[in-house]
Design an enzyme around this catalytic site. Structure first.
Site, PDB file in Angstrom:
ATOM      1  N   ASP A 108      46.508  51.039  39.760  1.00 29.75           N
ATOM      2  CA  ASP A 108      45.481  50.144  40.280  1.00 29.75           C
ATOM      3  C   ASP A 108      45.021  50.767  41.597  1.00 29.75           C
ATOM      4  O   ASP A 108      45.754  50.791  42.579  1.00 29.75           O
ATOM      5  CB  ASP A 108      46.073  48.747  40.495  1.00 29.75           C
ATOM      6  CG  ASP A 108      45.025  47.741  40.952  1.00 29.75           C
ATOM      7  OD1 ASP A 108      44.031  48.163  41.574  1.00 29.75           O
ATOM      8  OD2 ASP A 108      45.209  46.530  40.720  1.00 29.75           O
ATOM      9  N   ARG A 142      28.801  41.193  23.765  1.00 30.66           N
ATOM     10  CA  ARG A 142      30.273  41.288  23.844  1.00 30.66           C
ATOM     11  C   ARG A 142      30.751  42.647  23.307  1.00 30.66           C
ATOM     12  O   ARG A 142      31.791  43.150  23.703  1.00 30.66           O
ATOM     13  CB  ARG A 142      30.940  40.115  23.102  1.00 30.66           C
ATOM     14  CG  ARG A 142      32.452  40.126  23.175  1.00 30.66           C
ATOM     15  CD  ARG A 142      33.070  38.747  22.968  1.00 30.66           C
ATOM     16  NE  ARG A 142      32.616  38.100  21.753  1.00 30.66           N
ATOM     17  CZ  ARG A 142      33.114  38.326  20.530  1.00 30.66           C
ATOM     18  NH1 ARG A 142      34.084  39.203  20.347  1.00 30.66           N
ATOM     19  NH2 ARG A 142      32.644  37.682  19.472  1.00 30.66           N
ATOM     20  N   TYR A 153      49.492  43.749  43.327  1.00 31.18           N
ATOM     21  CA  TYR A 153      48.721  42.515  43.270  1.00 31.18           C
ATOM     22  C   TYR A 153      49.524  41.522  42.414  1.00 31.18           C
ATOM     23  O   TYR A 153      49.993  41.878  41.323  1.00 31.18           O
ATOM     24  CB  TYR A 153      47.342  42.796  42.664  1.00 31.18           C
ATOM     25  CG  TYR A 153      46.566  41.543  42.429  1.00 31.18           C
ATOM     26  CD1 TYR A 153      46.215  40.714  43.495  1.00 31.18           C
ATOM     27  CD2 TYR A 153      46.209  41.151  41.142  1.00 31.18           C
ATOM     28  CE1 TYR A 153      45.525  39.540  43.288  1.00 31.18           C
ATOM     29  CE2 TYR A 153      45.506  39.970  40.931  1.00 31.18           C
ATOM     30  CZ  TYR A 153      45.172  39.172  42.010  1.00 31.18           C
ATOM     31  OH  TYR A 153      44.502  38.001  41.804  1.00 31.18           O
ATOM     32  N   LYS A 191      35.838  44.124  44.315  1.00 34.71           N
ATOM     33  CA  LYS A 191      36.156  44.496  45.697  1.00 34.71           C
ATOM     34  C   LYS A 191      35.211  45.586  46.208  1.00 34.71           C
ATOM     35  O   LYS A 191      34.028  45.338  46.348  1.00 34.71           O
ATOM     36  CB  LYS A 191      37.639  44.911  45.759  1.00 34.71           C
ATOM     37  CG  LYS A 191      38.587  43.897  45.069  1.00 34.71           C
ATOM     38  CD  LYS A 191      38.552  42.567  45.759  1.00 34.71           C
ATOM     39  CE  LYS A 191      39.480  41.483  45.272  1.00 34.71           C
ATOM     40  NZ  LYS A 191      39.898  41.362  43.927  1.00 34.71           N
TER      41      LYS A 191
HETATM   42  N1  PLP Z   1      44.019  44.428  41.735  1.00 34.68           N
HETATM   43  C1  PLP Z   1      44.010  44.201  43.054  1.00 34.68           C
HETATM   44  C2  PLP Z   1      44.609  45.222  43.975  1.00 34.68           C
HETATM   45  C3  PLP Z   1      43.464  43.017  43.564  1.00 34.68           C
HETATM   46  O1  PLP Z   1      43.483  42.797  44.887  1.00 34.68           O
HETATM   47  C4  PLP Z   1      42.927  42.072  42.647  1.00 34.68           C
HETATM   48  C5  PLP Z   1      42.344  40.798  43.132  1.00 34.68           C
HETATM   49  O2  PLP Z   1      42.450  40.415  44.261  1.00 34.68           O
HETATM   50  C6  PLP Z   1      42.959  42.359  41.293  1.00 34.68           C
HETATM   51  C7  PLP Z   1      43.496  43.539  40.871  1.00 34.68           C
HETATM   52  C8  PLP Z   1      42.383  41.394  40.296  1.00 34.68           C
HETATM   53  O3  PLP Z   1      40.998  41.507  40.302  1.00 34.68           O
HETATM   54  P1  PLP Z   1      40.002  40.316  39.869  1.00 34.68           P
HETATM   55  O4  PLP Z   1      40.167  39.220  40.857  1.00 34.68           O
HETATM   56  O5  PLP Z   1      38.663  40.973  39.887  1.00 34.68           O
HETATM   57  O6  PLP Z   1      40.438  39.897  38.503  1.00 34.68           O
END
Ligand code: PLP
Length: 403
Positions: A196, A71, A124, A221
């Protein structure tokens, strides 16, 4: 690092700074490879033996030690962090068990009770929910803006603003935000900027080079690329990473060594995969635009995209995501996605297989009608994450589903 572990190639670090991205994706982090194995081993352990009690005390108080307790840190995780930092052009990076883990830690690091965040209104949905729910609860104010409009961003800045948080390309309508201009607004006002960058991946855009302070990814992703892991990445300055690591450790959002290893494997083919996904997505976007049944197509490099010139300036290619609306709205969209055979119905994105989803009921289903409208998500909108298949098969699949 304990003395019995050999750093097999510590002398090649300098030359890595000269490597082009495709080569770097393969060779980054090799100086962290502690054995002669070409493919790094997985340190699949939760804990490390200590030589004496003083060493235990030292590690316990240290920042992200790689051989104490997983951790806190782990050699496989450290190696993957070095790779991601290099690919983003950042001083350092931290890995998390999910993208939301990385986003939460970054916001905790940048925001204090009484502070304020300017946030893009089409993100998101988890990010929106986090700011509007948890951060409001702990006394952080927020203002939603359309960050494609720089004047709106500037006028939302308050005395207590400590962060501008955006997503580009944005999810799911693929809006493009001027990264250099937002970074300048941040610098001018001494405010941190976070993006992001999940939908682009570092292959298509590197926001730190454009002046951003914090880059976030759902590593689940494009970075992983095979829909077989969940991970989050936070890339930033060494000092901000140290701040955020405390939250990683305390909230326990640590990635497992195996998933860090899968991520290391995934990034080796990032340029190849993403280039093919971009080629397919662009071809599919043009194909969809030519169909009578399609109302509107969203793809950053299409002539019809309002920020095409900006997208071409800050992104190497248009990305692997295509969103579109069918004539006839929600009912038709629903029947269409359920009739596809090659393109699968699933959330997430960035994997090698093409998948499609209906944002208004799936990824963004927790938003109110009003918020959906503000995010530009119409009831019939579909979001397709285009894979690496032969694009002719994808076109045929769309044609048969429309029939
Ligand atoms: N940011 C974007 C653009 C996403 O599409 C997602 C999830 O679909 C996230 C963040 C969150 O990621 P995670 O599902 O790995 O927590």
């Amino acid at each position: 690092m304990s003395s019995n572990m050999k750093n097999s190639s510590g002398n090649n670090k300098e030359s890595q700074s000269d490597l082009n991205f495709d080569t770097l994706a393969l060779h980054a982090g090799s100086e962290e490879n502690f054995t002669q194995a070409l493919v790094p081993p997985i340190f699949q352990t939760s804990v490390f033996e200590l030589e004496n009690v003083d060493m235990g005390a030292e590690f316990c108080a240290a920042h992200n030690p790689s051989e104490f307790y997983t951790r806190w840190g782990n050699p496989t995780i450290s190696q993957a962090q070095k790779v991601l930092a290099q690919l983003e052009g950042a001083e350092a990076a931290l890995l998390f068990s999910s993208g939301m883990g990385a986003i939460s830690a970054a916001l905790l690091g940048a925001l204090d009770p009484g502070s304020h965040v300017v946030i893009h209104n089409s993100m998101y949905a988890g990010s929106t929910e986090l700011v509007r729910g948890f951060f409001k609860k702990i006394g952080v104010e927020h203002t939603f803006v359309d960050a494609t409009n720089l004047k709106e961003v500037e006028s939302a800045v308050q005395e207590n603003t400590s962060l501008i948080f955006i997503e580009s390309p944005s999810n799911p309508v693929l809006g493009i935000i001027d990264l250099e201009a937002i970074a300048d607004i941040g610098k001018h006002n001494s405010i941190k900027t976070a993006v992001d960058s999940t939908l682009a991946s570092p292959y298509l855009q590197r926001p730190i080079e454009l002046g951003f302070d914090i880059v976030l990814h759902s590593g689940t992703k494009y970075l992983g690329g095979h829909s077989d892991l969940t991970a989050g990445v936070l890339a930033s300055s060494e000092s901000f990473i140290q701040e955020c690591w405390k939250y990683l450790k305390l909230f326990g959002a640590c990635i497992s060594p195996f998933e860090a290893w899968l991520l290391l494997r995934g990034v080796k083919t990032l340029p190849l995969r993403v280039q093919q996904q971009c080629n397919n997505a662009f071809a599919l976007a043009k194909f969809l635009e030519s169909l009578d049944e399609v109302e509107r197509v969203y793809y950053p490099f299409l002539d019809s995209h309002p920020q095409k010139t900006l997208a071409e300036r800050q992104m190497q290619a248009g990305g692997g995501m295509v969103s579109f609306e069918l004539k006839g709205g929600k009912g038709i969209s629903r029947r269409f996605v359920e009739s596809l055979k090659v393109i699968r119905l699933a959330v997430s994105l960035g994997g090698v297989e093409s998948i499609i989803q209906h944002p208004a009921t799936m990824t963004h289903g927790m938003l109110s009608e009003e918020d959906l409208a503000a995010s530009g998500i119409s009831p019939g909108l579909l979001r397709c994450s285009v894979g690496i298949e032969d694009v002719e098969d994808l076109k045929r699949d769309i044609e048969q589903a429309l029939r």
